[in-house]
Design a protein around this motif. Structure first.
Motif, PDB file in Angstrom:
ATOM      1  N   CYS A 111       0.802  -1.231   0.000  1.00 13.48           N
ATOM      2  CA  CYS A 111       0.000   0.000   0.000  1.00 13.48           C
ATOM      3  C   CYS A 111       0.834   1.280   0.000  1.00 13.48           C
ATOM      4  O   CYS A 111       0.464   2.270  -0.627  1.00 13.48           O
ATOM      5  CB  CYS A 111      -0.928   0.006   1.202  1.00 13.48           C
ATOM      6  N   MET A 112       1.954   1.264   0.728  1.00  7.91           N
ATOM      7  CA  MET A 112       2.739   2.501   0.843  1.00  7.91           C
ATOM      8  C   MET A 112       3.249   2.968  -0.516  1.00  7.91           C
ATOM      9  O   MET A 112       3.459   4.161  -0.737  1.00  7.91           O
ATOM     10  CB  MET A 112       3.918   2.252   1.788  1.00  7.91           C
ATOM     11  N   MET A 113       3.432   2.015  -1.436  1.00 10.35           N
ATOM     12  CA  MET A 113       3.973   2.377  -2.756  1.00 10.35           C
ATOM     13  C   MET A 113       2.961   3.147  -3.603  1.00 10.35           C
ATOM     14  O   MET A 113       3.297   3.719  -4.635  1.00 10.35           O
ATOM     15  CB  MET A 113       4.427   1.118  -3.516  1.00 10.35           C
ATOM     16  N   GLN A 114       1.708   3.127  -3.159  1.00  7.41           N
ATOM     17  CA  GLN A 114       0.675   3.857  -3.883  1.00  7.41           C
ATOM     18  C   GLN A 114       0.714   5.348  -3.529  1.00  7.41           C
ATOM     19  O   GLN A 114       0.010   6.147  -4.126  1.00  7.41           O
ATOM     20  CB  GLN A 114      -0.689   3.237  -3.530  1.00  7.41           C
ATOM     21  N   GLU A 115       1.560   5.708  -2.568  1.00  4.87           N
ATOM     22  CA  GLU A 115       1.687   7.119  -2.164  1.00  4.87           C
ATOM     23  C   GLU A 115       2.875   7.732  -2.902  1.00  4.87           C
ATOM     24  O   GLU A 115       4.017   7.316  -2.689  1.00  4.87           O
ATOM     25  CB  GLU A 115       1.923   7.211  -0.656  1.00  4.87           C
ATOM     26  N   LYS A 116       2.589   8.739  -3.703  1.00  8.58           N
ATOM     27  CA  LYS A 116       3.631   9.305  -4.580  1.00  8.58           C
ATOM     28  C   LYS A 116       4.812   9.859  -3.789  1.00  8.58           C
ATOM     29  O   LYS A 116       5.966   9.683  -4.152  1.00  8.58           O
ATOM     30  CB  LYS A 116       3.031  10.389  -5.464  1.00  8.58           C
TER      31      LYS A 116
END
Ligand code: 5AD
Ligand code: SF4
Length: 471
Positions: A103-108
């Motif tokens: 999920c964290m990778m979905q935050e730019k």
């Protein structure tokens, strides 16, 4: 429902497996966050094992390291950056492949920070691109060019990826993904996309297969499990009814009929979607555990409104009353956030009041954590850190007092306990769990593992009970 074609992924798995054959390469995986992430990790493990990697718990001997990240609260970020610092040297010395997913990778802003401060990673992928993992890995092995594989899509349904489960008695089954609720503190709807349910047939067949393999307990997973298939019904997304399943209640009833399965649990339901048919299904289905997780978040109607939870304190308490009346032996657990923006002393006292009244079996307590991109982060009336901590400590003290009292009430009772294995701290003892998810430690032989046994509880400790098998 739109199911994704995974032919390319399966082909990539075969290609990597061939390259790796006989090399005895090892992988390590570090999973953060919720059980849905753990379930995703089991799929990543399934793919890695099919690609001829062998699992190791020792990060240092791994040739491939996968981080499956979470972004619900800030502490997971610190943990990831700390770990990346640790593996940097290993990467330089032996060329370990570093993969960061979740999920964290979905935050730019996080991916930007990675590129700036930890540019040695090989692949980043988001929760919508899990199936790309073997394809990306194949490319990395072939040409070593860093890959960012993050999609801003709402997410589809992926079926058929290999899976390597951690446990042999309990299995988790994701029944839906994404969330449409947009609670104002929560990042999940932004990173996991829109709510979508799996086809009834795929779930039922998966559970039947798990029963065949000897699994006894099924944990149904989703961000909003009790609205299973609701979005599909409302938006007229076609799905196929299977064995009478067209809602969460009917799903519980269908799984309850599957031979071999002895316990069914589910997380997390939303109080606003707790319809009567679900309450009745829990009552009627003997395999559905009577411990229900019912996230409260706050006991203050005002705070709940700003949180966008769509229920008041009174509605929550009424729901609890109705459930207690309908379901014999009901126990409850919950999630609570302290220090949401604007939370006053009076609001917090309302939270304590609900905790006092409901008398939960277990309370998962969180200090509010600002998440970039959520409405809560933009609110000006943030609560001071020391007040958040002071409230957290008061809530914790109340919860611990209640749990200690509850534990005492178990002593002398008979409990059905599913034996899960040897105790981690004492090899000569076994551990299991009650219907209410309490850990019970007992003396017994290995053949009890995987069996449901009736135990007499002899003593209690803060985090576990002690019991004995009655002849
Ligand atoms: N800060 C603190 N806790 C949070 N949760 C979700 N978002 C936040 C946040 N920003 C908690 C909620 C949820 C659980 C999984 O995590 O209580 O139910
Ligand atoms: Fe987050 Fe609320 Fe959705 Fe749960 S229901 S995932 S807390 S937005």
């Amino acid at each position: 429902m739109i199911k994704v074609d995974i032919k390319d992924s399966l082909e990539a798995i075969q290609k990597v497996a061939k390259i790796n054959q006989g090399k005895e390469l090892k992988y390590s995986i570090l999973t953060m966050g919720c059980q849905l992430n753990e379930n995703d990790s089991e799929k990543l493990c399934g793919m890695m094992e099919e690609m001829n990697y062998i699992k190791t718990e020792n990060l240092k001997e791994a040739d491939l390291i996968v981080f499956n990240t979470c972004c619900v609260r800030e502490n997971a970020e610190d943990k990831l950056f700390g770990k990346l610092g640790e593996v940097k040297k290993q990467k330089e010395e032996k060329g370990t492949i570093i993969v960061i997913g979740g999920c964290m990778m979905q935050e730019k802003h996080i991916v930007e920070k990675l590129k700036q401060s930890y540019p040695f990673f090989d692949i980043v992928f988001g929760p919508h691109t899990t199936k790309q993992f073997p394809i990306d890995l194949y490319h990395i092995i072939c040409d070593r060019k860093r890959i960012e594989d993050i999609l801003d899509i709402d997410g589809e349904i992926i079926e058929g990826l290999p899976i390597k489960r951690e446990d042999t008695i309990k299995a988790s089954v994701a029944i839906m993904n994404g969330c449409n609720n947009f609670c104002s503190y929560c990042i999940v709807p932004y990173v996991r996309g829109r709510e979508r349910s799996r086809e009834p047939k795929d779930i039922i067949e998966e559970v039947k297969e798990l029963a065949k393999q000897g699994y006894k307990e099924i944990m149904l997973l989703g961000q909003n499990v009790n609205s299973y298939l609701r979005v599909e019904r409302e938006n007229k997304v076609p799905f196929e009814e299977y064995e009478g399943v067209n809602s969460f209640a009917t799903l519980l009833r269908a799984i309850n009929k599957i031979e071999g399965i002895e316990r069914i649990r589910f997380i997390s339901p939303h109080p606003k979607d707790f319809t009567d048919d679900v309450i009745e299904a829990i009552r009627d289905c003997e395999k559905v555990c009577k411990l229900i997780h019912l996230p409260l978040q706050s006991g203050s109607t005002e705070v709940l409104k700003v949180m966008n939870r769509k229920y008041t304190k009174e509605q929550y308490l009424n729901l609890v009353e109705k459930m207690k009346k309908t379901i014999p032996n009901l126990t409850l657990s919950t999630d609570i956030i302290v220090g949401f923006p604007g939370e006053t002393e009076e609001d917090f006292v309302n939270t304590l009041d609900v905790v006092q009244k409901v008398n939960y079996e277990q309370v998962y307590m969180f200090i509010y954590s600002r998440r970039v991109g959520t409405p809560g982060d933009k609110m000006e009336n943030q609560v001071l850190e020391e007040i958040k901590h002071e409230r957290f400590d008061r809530l914790k003290a109340l919860v611990e007092k209640q749990i200690a009292l509850k534990n005492k009430q178990y002593v002398g009772t008979m409990q059905d306990v599913l034996i899960e294995g040897k105790s981690k701290t004492n090899e000569t003892m076994l551990t299991g769990r009650t219907d209410s998810n309490k850990v019970v430690v007992l003396e017994g032989t290995d053949e009890l593992i995987g069996k449901m046994v009736t135990l007499k509880i002899n003593s209690e400790h803060m985090w576990y009970l002690k019991g004995e098998v009655m002849e």
